[in-house]
Design a protein around this motif. Structure first.
Motif, short mmCIF file in Angstrom:
data_model
loop_
_atom_site.label_atom_id
_atom_site.label_comp_id
_atom_site.label_asym_id
_atom_site.label_seq_id
_atom_site.Cartn_x
_atom_site.Cartn_y
_atom_site.Cartn_z
N SER A 288 0.71 -1.17 0.12
CA SER A 288 -0.04 0.02 -0.11
C SER A 288 0.90 1.29 0.01
O SER A 288 0.29 2.21 0.08
CB SER A 288 -0.90 0.09 1.11
N THR A 291 -0.15 3.89 2.73
CA THR A 291 -1.38 4.66 2.67
C THR A 291 -2.54 3.76 3.03
O THR A 291 -2.23 2.49 3.13
CB THR A 291 -1.85 5.19 1.30
N GLU A 293 -4.81 1.82 1.75
CA GLU A 293 -4.88 1.33 0.47
C GLU A 293 -6.08 0.33 0.46
O GLU A 293 -5.91 -0.94 0.69
CB GLU A 293 -3.70 0.85 -0.31
N GLY A 295 -7.53 -0.49 -2.05
CA GLY A 295 -7.83 -1.32 -3.32
C GLY A 295 -7.06 -2.85 -3.05
O GLY A 295 -7.31 -3.86 -4.08
N LEU A 296 -6.44 -3.04 -1.87
CA LEU A 296 -5.86 -4.42 -1.50
C LEU A 296 -7.11 -5.49 -1.14
O LEU A 296 -7.00 -6.44 -0.98
CB LEU A 296 -5.05 -4.37 -0.21
N ARG A 430 -10.31 1.74 -6.16
CA ARG A 430 -8.75 1.93 -5.73
C ARG A 430 -8.07 0.74 -6.19
O ARG A 430 -6.88 0.75 -6.37
CB ARG A 430 -9.10 1.83 -4.02
N SER A 433 -6.72 1.21 -9.69
CA SER A 433 -5.84 2.51 -9.48
C SER A 433 -4.51 2.08 -9.05
O SER A 433 -3.22 2.31 -9.63
CB SER A 433 -6.38 3.86 -8.94
N TRP A 434 -4.68 1.34 -7.89
CA TRP A 434 -3.37 0.73 -7.54
C TRP A 434 -2.80 -0.27 -8.40
O TRP A 434 -1.59 -0.27 -8.51
CB TRP A 434 -3.95 0.04 -6.10
N ARG A 438 1.07 0.53 -9.47
CA ARG A 438 1.93 -0.18 -9.22
C ARG A 438 2.55 -0.86 -10.58
O ARG A 438 3.75 -1.34 -10.43
CB ARG A 438 1.50 -1.45 -8.25
N ALA A 475 -2.23 7.57 -4.60
CA ALA A 475 -1.51 6.33 -4.16
C ALA A 475 -0.36 6.69 -3.05
O ALA A 475 0.23 5.94 -2.53
CB ALA A 475 -0.86 5.64 -5.32
#
Length: 629
Positions: A288, A291, A293, A295-296, A430, A433-434, A438, A475
């Motif tokens: 992450s 952050t 995150e 998105g995980l 998320r 975008s993550w 990445r 991010a």
């Protein structure tokens, strides 16, 4: 940012004593429960009597969560939190002293009464355990801190079960005295460590406690539903407990019937799941980039489903052998696949649950956080009971085998995940975008943690190089950010859904759409008034030549209306990316020149919004960017 590690928290007094106390509590609870089972074997009680305990004990432990969580949440909100943690450890000493009497007198009723007491103590400690973290950690440390706590809890539960199960095997005739000494000694150590925790202010010291549990339970459950993302994060955490309960409750029988192992092989299977969960929890901070995150969460959900499905196909029927030792099981064909599946389920479970805890903490007001976590505990206990009942009913009434139960759990997990992500698309947004950031870039971040405020309103100003700028900044900034962007970029297919879900604010020039422009300034002011972060690109459009264009006066209009602190930021290395205008200007196809190119995000100290202007901010951003576009 890459130079930081969550493990550095374990060297700091603001975190280490709390981490040790919660880990010791989980360890001692499981030592106690397994020691009771050891005592039953020591006494030679019948299978029927042991069955009564194994069914009654979980109910006694979890009942206080239903009855007293709402009251515990209020108490945790009203009292200074370090004092409350010390109180709960004193309770643990008293309860374990009663348990010691039960071991020494070999009295099962006394032991069960003490077990109910441990449930009460855990109920009181639960709202403090997670609500204290935002007070002792910075926003960028929340994910790492939660990862450490989840890792510590998983490993402590596993070690406690192993240690508690071995007490009577190792101590022999001295087993009751050894168990009594161990649980009291662990409680005393926990109390001593708790006194080292720094003081943490109460969330709502003026709160008037409602001692009637039923209406207050309903009240905290309603409180937890006020924000859609928080409500569904709570649902996700409860689903984690459902999956974990369903899986781990089947492992003792699964290890014998389907894996062909001796009863001790169950501990190995549980260890694989627990270690996987611990590793996944720790990896969340790295993945992450410090952050919150979320998105995980989709990554974790789909990973759990994949490994649960493979666990079914890896061993769909009963084993053809029996009584295998650990080494014999590992030597069996197909065993490595099962080992990888159990580790994988745990790993992605960590990815799933840690960001959810961090999300709840980051978006819940401090004055309500303990009560929100009390609501979470009420809902968790309901999901745990439901998982136990469904697992038992599916096997006893429907004749479903354990591998078939894993298959059903995999399908249910996928359906629940899709449902949650459809209700709150921010999770999936998320994740996308993550994944994009990445995959395409290697980020280096400087000054963001030091200079972007942990709380309160601020305006972020940055150069505008590519269509990916907003995603990259999101991010790298620990707090949620409202981005202001040119409406034509906002309306790009696919990206439009991401920007809308992220609550970006589209803006146009007065010549293009004066009404949209005014609406944008109103939304910016409202967001700042609510204490949010707002990021603008004062150039007004993507750079066409790679150089920073003059900042427009819109930034001055925002600050004149609400003079909040301004944080200058700069993106470096983005001009050569496939999403800038460099290639389109040269008539080239937009392809990246280097896979996972190095880019930088840099932040400078905040400046007074009432004492700056567009040229001064432009100069600050130019200085940050330097010669590298």
């Amino acid at each position: 940012m890459s130079g930081h590690s969550q493990f550095s928290l374990l060297r700091q007094r603001r975190f280490l004593p709390f981490f040790v106390v919660q880990a010791l509590g989980a360890f001692n609870d499981n030592v106690y429960r397994q020691a009771i089972i050891g005592l039953l074997f020591f006494l030679g009680v019948s299978d029927e009597q042991r069955s009564i305990y194994t069914n009654l004990a979980p109910a006694l432990f979890i009942l206080p969560y239903f009855l007293f969580s709402a009251i515990a949440g209020q108490v945790a909100e009203k009292l200074e939190k370090q004092r409350l943690i010390v109180i709960t450890t004193w309770m643990e000493i008293a309860i374990m002293s009663l348990a010691a009497i039960g071991f020494l007198t070999q009295s099962l009723p006394v032991l069960l009464l003490a077990l109910f007491g441990t449930g009460m103590q855990s109920t009181l400690f639960g709202p403090v355990k997670y609500s204290v973290l935002p007070s002792i950690l910075k926003p960028e440390e929340l994910t790492g801190g939660n990862g450490l706590v989840e890792m510590g809890t998983s490993i402590s539960i596993l070690c406690g079960m192993i240690f508690g199960g071995l007490i009577f095997q190792i101590a022999g005739s001295h087993g009751p005295a050894t168990a009594a000494t161990a649980v009291v000694l662990l409680a005393v150590i926990g109390n001593l460590v708790a006194r080292r925790i720094p003081k943490v202010d109460a969330g709502a010291p003026e709160l008037k406690i409602n001692w009637n549990p039923l209406p207050e339970s309903l009240a905290v459950l309603r409180m937890a539903k006020k924000q859609l993302a928080v409500r569904n994060a709570i649902l996700g955490v409860s689903w984690f407990w459902f999956v974990g309960t369903m899986l781990t409750s089947q492992l003792p029988t699964y290890a014998v019937v389907n894996l062909g192992g001796s009863p001790t092989l169950y501990i190995f299977a549980l260890a694989l799941f627990s270690i996987g969960t611990g590793v996944g929890s720790l990896l969340c901070e790295k993945l992450s980039a410090r952050t919150v995150e979320i998105g995980l969460v989709p990554l974790g959900a789909f990973g759990m489903t994949g490994f649960l499905l493979d666990l079914y196909f890896a061993r769909a029927g009963e084993a053809t052998v029996a009584g295998l030792t650990l080494s014999q099981f590992v030597a069996q064909a197909g065993s490595i696949r099962i080992i990888v599946d159990l580790l994988g389920i745990g790993l992605f479970t960590g990815f799933f649950v840690v960001p959810l805890f961090a999300l709840i903490q980051s978006r819940t007001p401090r004055s309500e956080m303990s009560r929100v976590f009390a609501a979470l505990n009420i809902q968790n206990s309901g999901f745990i009971v439901l998982a136990a009942l469904l697992g038992l009913g599916a096997q006893q009434l429907l004749g479903i085998t354990i591998p078939q139960l894993f298959l059903a759990l995999a399908i249910a997990n996928a359906l629940v995940a899709i449902w949650i992500f459809s209700i709150v698309p921010e999770f999936l947004m998320r994740f996308l975008s993550w994944l994009m950031v990445r995959t395409l870039y290697r980020l280096r971040v400087r000054g963001v943690e030091a200079h972007v405020p942990d709380e309160g309103p601020a305006l972020l100003v940055c150069n505008h190089v590519s269509y990916m700028d907003a995603l990259i900044l999101a991010a790298t900034i620990p707090r949620p950010v409202r981005f202001v962007m040119y409406y034509r970029i906002f309306n790009i297919p696919v990206m439009r859904w991401i920007f809308r879900t992220a609550k970006a604010i589209p803006i146009a020039s007065p010549k293009e759409d004066a009404e949209l422009m005014q609406r944008a300034f109103d939304q910016i002011d409202a967001a700042l008034a609510e204490g949010e972060l707002v990021c603008i690109f004062p150039e007004g459009a993507l750079t066409r030549e790679g150089e920073i264009a003059p900042f427009k006066s819109g930034v001055e209009k925002i600050l004149k209306r609400r003079p909040v602190p301004v944080v200058p930021m700069a993106l470096r290395g983005m001009w050569s990316s496939m999403w800038s205008r460099r290639d389109s200007r040269l008539g080239r196809m937009r392809v990246p020149r280097r896979f996972r190119a190095h880019i930088e995000v840099i932040a400078a100290p905040p400046v007074d919004g009432a004492a700056t202007d567009a040229p001064a901010l432009e100069a600050a951003v130019r200085a940050l960017r330097g010669d590298d576009a």
